[in-house]
Design a protein around this motif. Sequence first.
Motif, PDB file in Angstrom:
ATOM      1  N   SER A 103      -1.077   7.711   0.258  1.00 36.81           N
ATOM      2  CA  SER A 103      -2.499   7.592  -0.080  1.00 36.81           C
ATOM      3  C   SER A 103      -3.315   7.190   1.137  1.00 36.81           C
ATOM      4  O   SER A 103      -4.436   7.668   1.337  1.00 36.81           O
ATOM      5  CB  SER A 103      -2.685   6.562  -1.202  1.00 36.81           C
ATOM      6  OG  SER A 103      -2.035   6.996  -2.378  1.00 36.81           O
ATOM      7  N   VAL A 104      -2.762   6.306   1.963  1.00 33.34           N
ATOM      8  CA  VAL A 104      -3.432   5.911   3.201  1.00 33.34           C
ATOM      9  C   VAL A 104      -3.590   7.130   4.111  1.00 33.34           C
ATOM     10  O   VAL A 104      -4.646   7.356   4.709  1.00 33.34           O
ATOM     11  CB  VAL A 104      -2.650   4.792   3.920  1.00 33.34           C
ATOM     12  CG1 VAL A 104      -3.268   4.497   5.288  1.00 33.34           C
ATOM     13  CG2 VAL A 104      -2.618   3.531   3.068  1.00 33.34           C
TER      14      VAL A 104
ATOM     15  N   ALA B   5      -5.843   1.562   8.997  1.00 34.25           N
ATOM     16  CA  ALA B   5      -5.029   2.613   8.390  1.00 34.25           C
ATOM     17  C   ALA B   5      -4.309   3.425   9.468  1.00 34.25           C
ATOM     18  O   ALA B   5      -3.114   3.739   9.333  1.00 34.25           O
ATOM     19  CB  ALA B   5      -5.920   3.527   7.549  1.00 34.25           C
TER      20      ALA B   5
ATOM     21  N   LEU C 156      -5.951   3.932  -4.188  1.00 32.89           N
ATOM     22  CA  LEU C 156      -5.936   3.083  -2.991  1.00 32.89           C
ATOM     23  C   LEU C 156      -7.137   2.145  -2.984  1.00 32.89           C
ATOM     24  O   LEU C 156      -7.004   0.952  -2.653  1.00 32.89           O
ATOM     25  CB  LEU C 156      -5.942   3.970  -1.740  1.00 32.89           C
ATOM     26  CG  LEU C 156      -5.984   3.263  -0.385  1.00 32.89           C
ATOM     27  CD1 LEU C 156      -4.741   2.400  -0.181  1.00 32.89           C
ATOM     28  CD2 LEU C 156      -6.117   4.289   0.752  1.00 32.89           C
ATOM     29  N   GLU C 157      -8.294   2.657  -3.363  1.00 30.88           N
ATOM     30  CA  GLU C 157      -9.484   1.816  -3.450  1.00 30.88           C
ATOM     31  C   GLU C 157      -9.278   0.695  -4.467  1.00 30.88           C
ATOM     32  O   GLU C 157      -9.719  -0.446  -4.260  1.00 30.88           O
ATOM     33  CB  GLU C 157     -10.699   2.666  -3.823  1.00 30.88           C
ATOM     34  CG  GLU C 157     -11.150   3.605  -2.714  1.00 30.88           C
ATOM     35  CD  GLU C 157     -12.253   4.554  -3.149  1.00 30.88           C
ATOM     36  OE1 GLU C 157     -13.108   4.907  -2.319  1.00 30.88           O
ATOM     37  OE2 GLU C 157     -12.259   4.955  -4.342  1.00 30.88           O
TER      38      GLU C 157
ATOM     39  N   PHE D 213     -11.668  -0.129   7.423  1.00 28.47           N
ATOM     40  CA  PHE D 213     -10.264   0.066   7.054  1.00 28.47           C
ATOM     41  C   PHE D 213      -9.621   1.175   7.863  1.00 28.47           C
ATOM     42  O   PHE D 213      -8.398   1.174   8.078  1.00 28.47           O
ATOM     43  CB  PHE D 213     -10.163   0.378   5.556  1.00 28.47           C
ATOM     44  CG  PHE D 213      -8.760   0.660   5.078  1.00 28.47           C
ATOM     45  CD1 PHE D 213      -7.801  -0.332   5.087  1.00 28.47           C
ATOM     46  CD2 PHE D 213      -8.408   1.927   4.633  1.00 28.47           C
ATOM     47  CE1 PHE D 213      -6.502  -0.075   4.662  1.00 28.47           C
ATOM     48  CE2 PHE D 213      -7.122   2.193   4.196  1.00 28.47           C
ATOM     49  CZ  PHE D 213      -6.168   1.189   4.207  1.00 28.47           C
TER      50      PHE D 213
ATOM     51  N   LEU E  38       0.825  -1.197   0.000  1.00 24.87           N
ATOM     52  CA  LEU E  38       0.000   0.000   0.000  1.00 24.87           C
ATOM     53  C   LEU E  38       0.866   1.256   0.000  1.00 24.87           C
ATOM     54  O   LEU E  38       1.925   1.310   0.635  1.00 24.87           O
ATOM     55  CB  LEU E  38      -0.903   0.013   1.231  1.00 24.87           C
ATOM     56  CG  LEU E  38      -1.980  -1.067   1.320  1.00 24.87           C
ATOM     57  CD1 LEU E  38      -2.769  -0.896   2.613  1.00 24.87           C
ATOM     58  CD2 LEU E  38      -2.910  -1.002   0.121  1.00 24.87           C
ATOM     59  N   ASP E  39       0.398   2.256  -0.702  1.00 22.80           N
ATOM     60  CA  ASP E  39       1.080   3.548  -0.729  1.00 22.80           C
ATOM     61  C   ASP E  39       0.703   4.309   0.545  1.00 22.80           C
ATOM     62  O   ASP E  39      -0.463   4.675   0.743  1.00 22.80           O
ATOM     63  CB  ASP E  39       0.654   4.335  -1.973  1.00 22.80           C
ATOM     64  CG  ASP E  39       1.244   5.727  -1.986  1.00 22.80           C
ATOM     65  OD1 ASP E  39       2.460   5.855  -1.805  1.00 22.80           O
ATOM     66  OD2 ASP E  39       0.467   6.695  -2.162  1.00 22.80           O
TER      67      ASP E  39
ATOM     68  N   GLN F 221      -6.385  -0.674  -5.245  1.00 23.57           N
ATOM     69  CA  GLN F 221      -5.489  -1.652  -4.620  1.00 23.57           C
ATOM     70  C   GLN F 221      -6.239  -2.571  -3.671  1.00 23.57           C
ATOM     71  O   GLN F 221      -5.989  -3.777  -3.618  1.00 23.57           O
ATOM     72  CB  GLN F 221      -4.376  -0.932  -3.861  1.00 23.57           C
ATOM     73  CG  GLN F 221      -3.220  -0.455  -4.712  1.00 23.57           C
ATOM     74  CD  GLN F 221      -2.095   0.060  -3.829  1.00 23.57           C
ATOM     75  OE1 GLN F 221      -2.224   1.099  -3.184  1.00 23.57           O
ATOM     76  NE2 GLN F 221      -1.010  -0.692  -3.776  1.00 23.57           N
ATOM     77  N   LEU F 222      -7.153  -1.992  -2.898  1.00 22.26           N
ATOM     78  CA  LEU F 222      -7.877  -2.761  -1.892  1.00 22.26           C
ATOM     79  C   LEU F 222      -9.070  -3.511  -2.479  1.00 22.26           C
ATOM     80  O   LEU F 222      -9.624  -4.414  -1.843  1.00 22.26           O
ATOM     81  CB  LEU F 222      -8.357  -1.833  -0.770  1.00 22.26           C
ATOM     82  CG  LEU F 222      -7.258  -1.185   0.076  1.00 22.26           C
ATOM     83  CD1 LEU F 222      -7.859  -0.136   1.011  1.00 22.26           C
ATOM     84  CD2 LEU F 222      -6.497  -2.231   0.874  1.00 22.26           C
TER      85      LEU F 222
END
Length: 284
Positions: free
Chosen positions: A6-7, A69, A40-41, A65, A2-3, A43-44
Amino acid sequence: MLDLESVRLFVLTVDLGGLTRAAEAVGTTQPVVSQRIKALEGQLGTQLLERSPRFVRPTAAGTAFLARARALLAAHDAAIGFREAPALHLRLGISDHVMGAAAGTLLRRLRAVLPPDLRLELKVSLSQPLRTAFEQGELDSIIIRREAGGGDGEVLGSEPLIWCGDPTTLPGTSPLPIASLGEPCGVRATALRALERDNIPWYESFIAGSSSALLAGISAGFGIAPMGQFGAASHDVGPLLGLPRLPASNIVLLGRAAGQARAKAINAIAASVRAALAAAAGGR
């Protein structure tokens, strides 16, 4: 993987109540924040935010999340926080008459948006002493209430001044018992000018050393206090008592942005306070 940026933007968006506020906090633009969160969405494999023209809020998946996070960011921040000296030092002053009963909410918002390696020194006092300390170089940034005059600084929002207290304890009371933070409080001065203009007799019944003490005093029936609506977390009892309407005042930030890191921290502070004021205004 994960970036993390972005989180962090996702958490800021939730904490500050919008993509624009999150963008302000990190010194970027709303489309950039939106794009990063959409990535990010992706990726998840799930939608984290529900977006509409009126609001942005986490979905059920986003809420689930969010705790993870925060834990991820806390672990990352702890890992890079092994250095003995912080990368950035900031001396911040906030007017007690800005925070009041909302101090916990505002301070949590501030802590959430500031960089983890920041050493923050926070001073809470009246606006005038904070302004003097800033001008003398003792503080790097201040958030104060400005009742009138002056064009310097960044206006973070305008807030109504209201009369606070229990009107049932004061039927037909004359002179009017006034509770305040004492001199040189600008809110007190504004309120007293309004009373004298309308020929309403008054006396100072309670002088508090802080807004929390002031709120405790009026709750106990020691008088009526002029306060900002955000910090008072109350309704205006002035109309019930026939008191003059008080003007709104500006919440202003002044800061010395010496260096990019400090400028980013001050931007984050400004965004946090704007979000808190906007949330309070939306709840009125």
